[in-house]
Structure formats: C-alpha cells, structure tokens
Design a protein around this motif. Structure first.
Motif, PDB file in Angstrom:
ATOM      1  N   ALA A  51       0.924  -1.345  -0.046  1.00  0.00           N
ATOM      2  CA  ALA A  51       0.152  -0.086   0.320  1.00  0.00           C
ATOM      3  C   ALA A  51       0.929   1.132   0.163  1.00  0.00           C
ATOM      4  O   ALA A  51       2.034   1.043   0.518  1.00  0.00           O
ATOM      5  CB  ALA A  51      -0.982  -0.096   1.136  1.00  0.00           C
ATOM      6  N   TYR A  52       0.295   2.343  -0.646  1.00  0.00           N
ATOM      7  CA  TYR A  52       1.173   3.516  -0.771  1.00  0.00           C
ATOM      8  C   TYR A  52       0.267   4.737  -0.374  1.00  0.00           C
ATOM      9  O   TYR A  52      -0.840   4.592  -0.731  1.00  0.00           O
ATOM     10  CB  TYR A  52       1.812   3.663  -2.103  1.00  0.00           C
ATOM     11  CG  TYR A  52       1.007   4.155  -3.396  1.00  0.00           C
ATOM     12  CD1 TYR A  52       0.577   5.487  -3.550  1.00  0.00           C
ATOM     13  CD2 TYR A  52       0.172   3.342  -4.062  1.00  0.00           C
ATOM     14  CE1 TYR A  52      -0.027   5.919  -4.290  1.00  0.00           C
ATOM     15  CE2 TYR A  52      -0.695   3.721  -4.819  1.00  0.00           C
ATOM     16  CZ  TYR A  52      -0.925   5.317  -5.018  1.00  0.00           C
ATOM     17  OH  TYR A  52      -1.704   5.496  -6.085  1.00  0.00           O
ATOM     18  N   SER A  53       1.032   5.796  -0.147  1.00  0.00           N
ATOM     19  CA  SER A  53       0.389   7.058  -0.078  1.00  0.00           C
ATOM     20  C   SER A  53       1.621   8.096  -0.467  1.00  0.00           C
ATOM     21  O   SER A  53       2.653   7.852  -0.387  1.00  0.00           O
ATOM     22  CB  SER A  53      -0.053   7.447   1.385  1.00  0.00           C
ATOM     23  OG  SER A  53       1.112   7.693   2.272  1.00  0.00           O
ATOM     24  N   LYS A  54       1.183   9.230  -0.921  1.00  0.00           N
ATOM     25  CA  LYS A  54       2.139  10.193  -1.184  1.00  0.00           C
ATOM     26  C   LYS A  54       1.759  11.779  -0.922  1.00  0.00           C
ATOM     27  O   LYS A  54       0.624  11.947  -0.449  1.00  0.00           O
ATOM     28  CB  LYS A  54       2.051  10.162  -2.752  1.00  0.00           C
ATOM     29  CG  LYS A  54       1.096  10.861  -3.513  1.00  0.00           C
ATOM     30  CD  LYS A  54       1.342  10.861  -4.911  1.00  0.00           C
ATOM     31  CE  LYS A  54      -0.220  11.286  -5.801  1.00  0.00           C
ATOM     32  NZ  LYS A  54       0.249  11.396  -7.198  1.00  0.00           N
ATOM     33  N   TRP A  55       2.941  12.301  -0.583  1.00  0.00           N
ATOM     34  CA  TRP A  55       2.681  13.810   0.085  1.00  0.00           C
ATOM     35  C   TRP A  55       3.168  14.661  -1.105  1.00  0.00           C
ATOM     36  O   TRP A  55       4.011  14.627  -1.979  1.00  0.00           O
ATOM     37  CB  TRP A  55       3.861  14.037   1.097  1.00  0.00           C
ATOM     38  CG  TRP A  55       3.873  12.886   2.219  1.00  0.00           C
ATOM     39  CD1 TRP A  55       3.465  11.471   2.161  1.00  0.00           C
ATOM     40  CD2 TRP A  55       4.114  13.427   3.536  1.00  0.00           C
ATOM     41  NE1 TRP A  55       3.529  11.263   3.563  1.00  0.00           N
ATOM     42  CE2 TRP A  55       3.933  12.167   4.380  1.00  0.00           C
ATOM     43  CE3 TRP A  55       4.539  14.521   4.203  1.00  0.00           C
ATOM     44  CZ2 TRP A  55       4.081  12.182   5.822  1.00  0.00           C
ATOM     45  CZ3 TRP A  55       4.732  14.416   5.715  1.00  0.00           C
ATOM     46  CH2 TRP A  55       4.397  13.412   6.396  1.00  0.00           C
ATOM     47  N   VAL A  56       2.504  15.636  -1.348  1.00  0.00           N
ATOM     48  CA  VAL A  56       2.706  16.691  -2.255  1.00  0.00           C
ATOM     49  C   VAL A  56       3.631  17.995  -1.540  1.00  0.00           C
ATOM     50  O   VAL A  56       4.001  18.776  -2.123  1.00  0.00           O
ATOM     51  CB  VAL A  56       1.314  17.548  -2.684  1.00  0.00           C
ATOM     52  CG1 VAL A  56       0.425  16.440  -3.352  1.00  0.00           C
ATOM     53  CG2 VAL A  56       0.724  18.152  -1.562  1.00  0.00           C
ATOM     54  N   LYS A  86      10.724  21.013  -0.966  1.00  0.00           N
ATOM     55  CA  LYS A  86       9.760  21.741  -2.002  1.00  0.00           C
ATOM     56  C   LYS A  86       9.806  23.092  -2.022  1.00  0.00           C
ATOM     57  O   LYS A  86       9.728  23.717  -1.015  1.00  0.00           O
ATOM     58  CB  LYS A  86       8.223  21.252  -1.886  1.00  0.00           C
ATOM     59  CG  LYS A  86       7.254  21.714  -2.983  1.00  0.00           C
ATOM     60  CD  LYS A  86       5.908  21.446  -2.917  1.00  0.00           C
ATOM     61  CE  LYS A  86       5.027  21.650  -4.069  1.00  0.00           C
ATOM     62  NZ  LYS A  86       3.727  21.213  -4.062  1.00  0.00           N
ATOM     63  N   ASP A  87      10.393  23.744  -3.027  1.00  0.00           N
ATOM     64  CA  ASP A  87      10.535  25.195  -3.204  1.00  0.00           C
ATOM     65  C   ASP A  87       9.376  25.765  -4.352  1.00  0.00           C
ATOM     66  O   ASP A  87       9.390  25.107  -5.533  1.00  0.00           O
ATOM     67  CB  ASP A  87      12.042  25.212  -3.729  1.00  0.00           C
ATOM     68  CG  ASP A  87      12.380  26.920  -3.766  1.00  0.00           C
ATOM     69  OD1 ASP A  87      11.279  27.680  -3.732  1.00  0.00           O
ATOM     70  OD2 ASP A  87      13.471  27.151  -3.834  1.00  0.00           O
ATOM     71  N   GLU A  88       8.664  26.309  -3.958  1.00  0.00           N
ATOM     72  CA  GLU A  88       7.552  26.972  -4.713  1.00  0.00           C
ATOM     73  C   GLU A  88       7.847  28.258  -5.285  1.00  0.00           C
ATOM     74  O   GLU A  88       7.147  28.815  -5.982  1.00  0.00           O
ATOM     75  CB  GLU A  88       6.054  27.149  -3.745  1.00  0.00           C
ATOM     76  CG  GLU A  88       5.848  25.997  -3.332  1.00  0.00           C
ATOM     77  CD  GLU A  88       4.476  26.158  -2.557  1.00  0.00           C
ATOM     78  OE1 GLU A  88       4.052  27.368  -2.167  1.00  0.00           O
ATOM     79  OE2 GLU A  88       3.767  24.858  -2.352  1.00  0.00           O
ATOM     80  N   GLY A  89       9.168  28.614  -5.192  1.00  0.00           N
ATOM     81  CA  GLY A  89       9.555  29.874  -6.021  1.00  0.00           C
ATOM     82  C   GLY A  89       9.701  30.952  -4.796  1.00  0.00           C
ATOM     83  O   GLY A  89       9.415  30.668  -3.662  1.00  0.00           O
TER      84      GLY A  89
END
Length: 278
Positions: A51-56, A86-89
């Motif tokens: 089973a998997y889940s993912k983070w954004v 995570k770099d959103e700018g």
C-alpha cells in the motif's frame, strides 16, 4: 490569555484498529507513475503487493498527508512517498522534510520513499503571473519506483529501512533535489530560494547527522508552542484550556502534539480532536 498545560509521556507500544478504511485501487508496479496515480492505493508486483500514499509537500500541515496514510493502515506492508524539499519559488513557500516525520513513520511501521521534484512550470494562476512562483511540480518517477522495488524485496522492519535510508542516502537525494531545482530555474526563469542557505543546512547534516535531528526537533517544538497560543474560528474551547504533549518511545522518537482542547473530569484529562501541528 488561556492557560497552557504541558504533558509528557512514554509510548511502550502502539495498537490501533482502522474504522474508516477504503477499498484501495490497484496499479501494477511496471506501469506505476507517482505523478499520475491518486494520493493512495495498492501497488502490485508479480509476487506481492504494497500500500502506498504520497505527499505533495514535506510539511505535515501543508496538505494533511496523514489522512491519505490512514487509508493504507489495513495493509500488511505500507510505504509513503515524501519529497525531501519543495521550493515553490522565491515568492512562495519552501519546506524541508523533518526528523520528526521520520519518527512518526518509524512509530507506525511505514517505509519511507524519498522523492524529489524533477520538473515544474512557472505559475500562470491569477495574481501570480508576475511573481516568482512554480506550479505543476512533478516527481522523478524512476527514482521513486526503484525504491519501491527495493522495499518490495526488503525483509526487515520499516525502522531498519528508514534508518539506513536517511543515514546513507538522504544527503545525496537532497543534493539531487537542489540540482534539479537549478535546472528548473534555468528552464522556467523562476527565481528560487537561495541555494547557499540550503547548502549550509546540508553541510551541517553531512558533518553530523545528529544535527538534522536537533534542527528538526527544535522546529517541531516551536510549532507546537505557537499552536497552543493560537485560537481560530474552527476551534471550540469550552473552558479555554489548551495543552501540548511531548511523548517519547523506545525508538528514540520525540513527538510534539497539540490537542484542540483539554477537559478535566473526575480527575481524568480528556483530550479532544488531537491534531498534528509540526
């Protein structure tokens, strides 16, 4: 100002029963694409499934990944895919994975798959066209699926996997992520957060991995303290009491939590709507 209480404790073991689990959709590993699949499900190989889940985002309170993880709890082997950064700018947020996140996954026996963003586009959302902001960030899929294949064949606990992963591959993965963001800048022209500061952060971790733990736990503790001093319209406090937890376990994890409310009744503390805040 409302009273602030602090509780400490020690977790000897974790038992739970999943009450609102879902029937997970299944995808074969050979066609799995982390960027196209839903936030959680089952990955099937010729011999087994996982089973998997993912983070954004690596920040736990940015997109509430624990809700997706919860849907995988009924499975015998569980992974979760987390970006190291995570770099959103420059005009957006920047988040890095925290040691406390690793502790939570160890506690719940969940294998971590480290990920990084390989491509992105300049944001064209209303009000963001003239800002340095990214959108549509995509993971390096092959990097993710290779780790999933390894975990499918791995026979030790999630604790062992996660420990080895962060001691042996974390800094290299973080460097891959930074190099990838350099490439994204060259392709999009979007100015990102300074790499110099991130390189210094990574250098500290390289010199002493324990520093990663110290930096992260200080951040978690500070977030918990900020939360306990804050109230908003979605919280209903009968008596105005809020509290913080600091809980340890045999794995060496330290967990900082803040419930929405604490009520004393018959010499018992009743904690309501516990949520993760760091």
């Amino acid at each position: 100002m409302a009273a602030v209480l602090h509780f400490t404790g020690f977790i000897k073991g974790v038992t739970y029963k999943t009450c609102l689990g879902e029937n997970l959709s299944t995808i074969n590993l050979d066609v799995f694409d982390v960027n196209k699949e839903r936030g959680y499900g089952l990955i099937k190989s010729p011999t087994t499934e996982i089973a998997y889940s993912k983070w954004v985002s690596p920040k736990r309170t940015r997109s509430y990944p624990f809700a997706r993880i919860y849907n995988t709890y009924n499975s015998s082997k569980v992974i979760t895919i987390i970006p190291v950064i995570k770099d959103e700018g420059k005009d957006g947020d920047i988040d890095k994975i925290q040691y406390s996140t690793i502790s939570w996954m160890n506690l719940l026996n969940i294998y971590i798959v480290l990920a990084y963003y390989e491509t992105a586009k300049k944001s064209t959302k209303k009000g963001q066209i003239n800002k340095n902001k990214l959108s549509n960030q995509k993971f390096a899929n092959e990097f993710v699926t290779f780790q999933i294949s390894e975990i499918l064949a791995y026979r030790q606990s999630a604790l062992h996997w996660n420990k080895n992963l962060f001691e042996e591959r974390f800094t290299q993965t973080f460097e891959k992520a930074l190099d990838s963001y350099d490439s994204i800048f060259n392709q999009t022209g979007v100015i990102l957060h300074s790499r110099e500061g991130l390189d210094k952060y990574l250098h500290k971790i390289k010199d002493e991995f324990e520093e990663f733990k110290n930096i992260s736990l200080k951040g978690s503790e500070s977030a918990s303290k900020r939360e306990v001093l804050t109230s908003h319209k979605l919280e209903y406090l009968v008596d105005g009491l809020k509290a913080t937890f600091s809980i340890e376990n045999y794995l060496g994890g330290i967990y900082y939590l803040t419930p929405d409310e604490i009520i004393f009744e018959n010499n018992t503390a009743d904690f309501r709507l516990v949520k993760y805040t760091s």
